[in-house]
Enzyme design. Structure first.
Site, short mmCIF file in Angstrom:
data_model
loop_
_atom_site.label_atom_id
_atom_site.label_comp_id
_atom_site.label_asym_id
_atom_site.label_seq_id
_atom_site.Cartn_x
_atom_site.Cartn_y
_atom_site.Cartn_z
N SER A 1 -1.61 -43.82 18.44
CA SER A 1 -2.39 -44.59 17.50
C SER A 1 -2.33 -46.11 17.75
O SER A 1 -3.06 -46.86 17.11
CB SER A 1 -1.89 -44.31 16.08
N LYS B 1 0.58 -54.56 15.48
CA LYS B 1 -0.18 -53.39 15.01
C LYS B 1 -0.41 -53.49 13.51
O LYS B 1 0.45 -53.97 12.76
CB LYS B 1 0.59 -52.12 15.36
N SER C 1 2.82 -42.58 20.14
CA SER C 1 1.78 -43.57 19.86
C SER C 1 1.95 -44.92 20.53
O SER C 1 1.06 -45.77 20.46
CB SER C 1 1.64 -43.77 18.35
#
Length: 499
Positions: A154, A79, A178
């Site tokens: 996210s 990420k 997330s």
């Protein structure tokens, strides 16, 4: 041999046995990214040449017997809010669009030591603020199961990459769901570890008391194998628990090969979670999953878990307050987006223009909310009450887990919404986290697992929530459930772009 159908552990096994080369696997993944990324936009940065060079070096170490991790050589993704030395790390923001870290996060160091081959950095909601991966400066990510749907957020880029077969596992971060929510939307397995089990050093902060890095993969066993490579104490992170009080990595490793029997386990079913506009198909899927576990000897016990409604406002007050503090460092002077100095009147105007230009709408909204909650005259009325509510949420979960080994609950009220729906109604987006934020407020581990499809063919996820540092047991039960079901083996069909 169809590599797309194999789990990360299966790919690692083939590499160790010499039946698949690390470079071959890496080229396959890069080719898959090349053909499918235009359709879903899961990657912000692709490290093609760097990944091949890394694969060659890892192959030599594996052949020499120097790398024995079960995931050594398996191509993966990270990420874009986790620092990686020499690899652009943007946090999905214009503010950090050209930022290249000079150091690795602790988790990055550890996965590299265990032979990880990083394919690139995945898209995300800007500074992890969002539930859909639509607020990114790099544009929205689309759900591989239906490209008119969001992948969740996210960590939507990491989830979309694994679901699309671009990487066999990925790292995400979870502040209020997330990791778990994107896994539910994309038909994957993901773990939000116990707070303090994984170092946050090098994780670009959103809300420091809530953020945790965790794995996203197809199976619970894959998640266990990934977790054991990067979890554990870290002297550079004071919130990371020391040796003896952290995860027992040996127990996590055992989960990989020995899915636990669920016989005699008491699993609580919080009835409060089934009364908040829950999509009927999700309700049915969770209850079917409970029956699967019950048929194997688990004891399903309906329980009352209070403060479900209070968790969302408490979470967003605390998270935005911490975000307001954490993001104050991006002033355009020390680092971050710098506005045109010739067009500003004074220092205040410099800050105002730079932060307005550098931050997106959702980030600015949350900074303002957090600044308001911390301001003089409102601190006691809002932030302090949120902290008290947080303690009450912790107490509620402690009581529930005193009577049960773990809890079984939905991940999200609905399956993946259409792109644009949530952004048009921020409150609706915030409420999509209603079942996930409590685990972060309480610092507990939670595992998301696929457990069905709705009538439109979209994945449904469930979550198991356990006591602090009960991560290994969650993974073991998740692995046992996946022996009995095949939802984790389902794959979306994605149209490839011809070269």
């Amino acid at each position: 041999m169809d590599l797309l159908k194999l789990s990360a552990l299966e790919i690692g096994g083939l590499i160790r046995q010499g039946e698949l080369g690390v470079v071959e696997a890496t080229r396959f993944a890069l080719d898959r990214i090349d053909k499918t990324n235009p359709a879903i936009n899961s990657f912000v940065t692709i490290t093609g040449e760097q990944a091949i060079a890394r694969a060659e070096a890892v192959q030599k170490d594996i052949s020499a017997g120097q790398l024995t991790s079960p995931l050594a050589g398996v191509p993966m993704a990270v990420k874009d809010n986790i620092s990686t030395q020499g690899i652009r790390t943007t946090c999905g923001s214009k503010m950090l669009d050209d930022y290249i870290p000079a150091y690795d996060a602790t988790v990055a160091e550890r996965i590299f030591q265990n032979g990880a081959v990083v394919l690139g950095k995945t898209n995300m909601d800007e500074f992890a603020m969002g539930s859909t991966t639509e607020t990114s400066y790099s544009g929205p990510t689309k759900n591989p199961w239906a490209t008119d749907r969001v992948p969740g957020g996210s960590s939507g880029g990491s989830a979309a990459a694994v679901a699309a077969g671009q990487a066999w596992y990925a790292l995400g971060s979870d502040t209020g769901g997330s990791i778990r929510q994107p896994c539910a939307y994309c038909g994957l397995t993901g773990l939000k570890p116990t707070y303090g089990a994984v170092s946050r050093y090098g994780l670009i902060a959103y809300a420091s008391s809530l953020d945790q890095i965790g794995p996203i993969a197809r199976t619970a066993a894959d998640c266990a194998a990934a977790l054991q490579t990067f979890a554990g104490p870290d002297s550079r992170d004071s919130s990371c628990m020391p040796e003896g009080q952290n995860l027992d990595i040996r127990r996590v490793l055992e989960t990989v090969d020995n899915p636990a029997s669920v016989k005699g386990l008491v699993i609580g079913l919080p009835e409060d979670y089934f009364t908040h506009g829950l999509q009927p198909e999700i309700d049915q899927a969770i209850r079917r999953a409970a029956r699967v576990l019950e048929d194997q000897g688990a004891i399903i016990r309906p329980i009352s878990l209070s403060l479900v409604d209070e968790a969302i406002p408490a979470y967003y007050l605390i998270a935005t307050a911490e975000a307001s503090s954490n993001l104050s460092r991006y002033d355009g002077i020390k680092y971050g987006w710098r506005t045109n100095e010739e067009e500003v009147e004074d220092l205040v105007d410099f800050y105002r223009k730079g932060r307005t230009e550098g931050f997106g709408r959702e980030v600015r909204r949350r900074i303002l909310l957090g600044t308001f909650a911390l301001s003089s005259g409102y601190y006691d009325a809002y932030y302090l009450k949120a902290l008290k509510a947080r303690q009450m949420v912790k107490d509620s979960f402690a009581k529930a887990l005193g009577d049960c080994d773990m809890l079984l609950a939905p991940v999200a009220p609905t399956t993946a919404p259409k792109i644009g729906e949530s952004l048009s109604d921020p409150l609706k987006m915030y409420l999509s986290d209603i079942y996930t934020v409590s685990a972060n407020l309480a610092g507990l581990p939670a595992l998301s697992l696929p457990c069905g499809l709705d009538d439109q063919g979209l994945p449904i996820g469930m979550q198991l929530i356990g006591p602090a540092f009960g991560d290994a047991k969650l993974l073991a039960v998740g692995a046992a459930y996946q022996v009995l079901t095949d939802f984790h083996q389902l794959r979306p069909e994605i149209e490839e772009v011809a070269k």
